[in-house]
Scaffold this active site. Sequence first.
Site, PDB file in Angstrom:
ATOM      1  N   GLY A 134      -1.908   0.312   2.123  1.00  0.00           N
ATOM      2  CA  GLY A 134      -2.424   1.034   1.140  1.00  0.00           C
ATOM      3  C   GLY A 134      -3.934   1.232   1.430  1.00  0.00           C
ATOM      4  CE1 TYR A 157       1.428  -1.801 -10.786  1.00  0.00           C
ATOM      5  CE2 TYR A 157       0.915  -2.884 -12.738  1.00  0.00           C
ATOM      6  CZ  TYR A 157       0.493  -2.635 -11.300  1.00  0.00           C
ATOM      7  OH  TYR A 157      -0.275  -3.083 -10.479  1.00  0.00           O
ATOM      8  CB  SER A 217      -7.333   5.824  -1.097  1.00  0.00           C
ATOM      9  OG  SER A 217      -6.051   5.603  -1.692  1.00  0.00           O
TER      10      SER A 217
END
Length: 265
Positions: A8, A151, A11
Amino acid sequence: MSTILITGAASGLGWELARQFAPRARQLVLVDIQKELLETRQQELTDQYSQLDVSSFVVDLSDSQAVENLTSQVTESHPQIDILVNNAGITHRSLVTKTHARVFQRVMDVDYKGPVELTLGLLPLLKKSHGTIINISSMASWMPVLGRAGYCAAKSALNQFFETLRCEVRHQGIHILMVYPSFLDTPIEQNALGHDGQPARHQRSTIGQMRTASETVTAILKALDQGKERLFPDRKTWAASVLYKLMPRAYQKLMTRKFASELEQ
């Protein structure tokens, strides 16, 4: 000087990790799903640090075959990995009863399965270097958050897996740092999935201070240098997790009140 792999990395928190790790690294391996942005980031670091060897790989971490291919390529091109940063992640903002099962699966694949498979593939290199694994988890792994069930579940699984792995590999010289941020001003929330897998349409609810990627990464590097095993950057959210452990019903009432707008979606 170290060889560091960051997922990742194009950004948000991942890019800030790459920026702050660059001065102390010999080699940086950047992994992301965003091809054009990743190439831009690689060039930026190469231009700024002439001594730094920067490579990049475009990978969807939810794809087990792609992760296997990545580990093979990295193993062939790098004799060792000193630090693996499992940072890539996605989230959703949607109630359980309205969310398609594929959304939960997508979050679990990226936030849990991907980091586990990548770590297993790179363990031989990490053992060789007596390296470090840094996992960007979340305070949501410790306590429920309305509208984030998938999540919370994925980060809880990540937490339990790596806390157990720590006990199994500590004697082999592998160090694991678990990072538990709360609400960050990064693209992960801007790109949150809605109930149907499309971008979430409503504004997110938050609690505590919104922290920047820069100050969070600064805290991570300090914790790494100090040899810490766990980092809680936001003390107020950490206190909320303690409340949940000691008085779960009181916490759930407060959290539901704070996130009441989620019930209207």
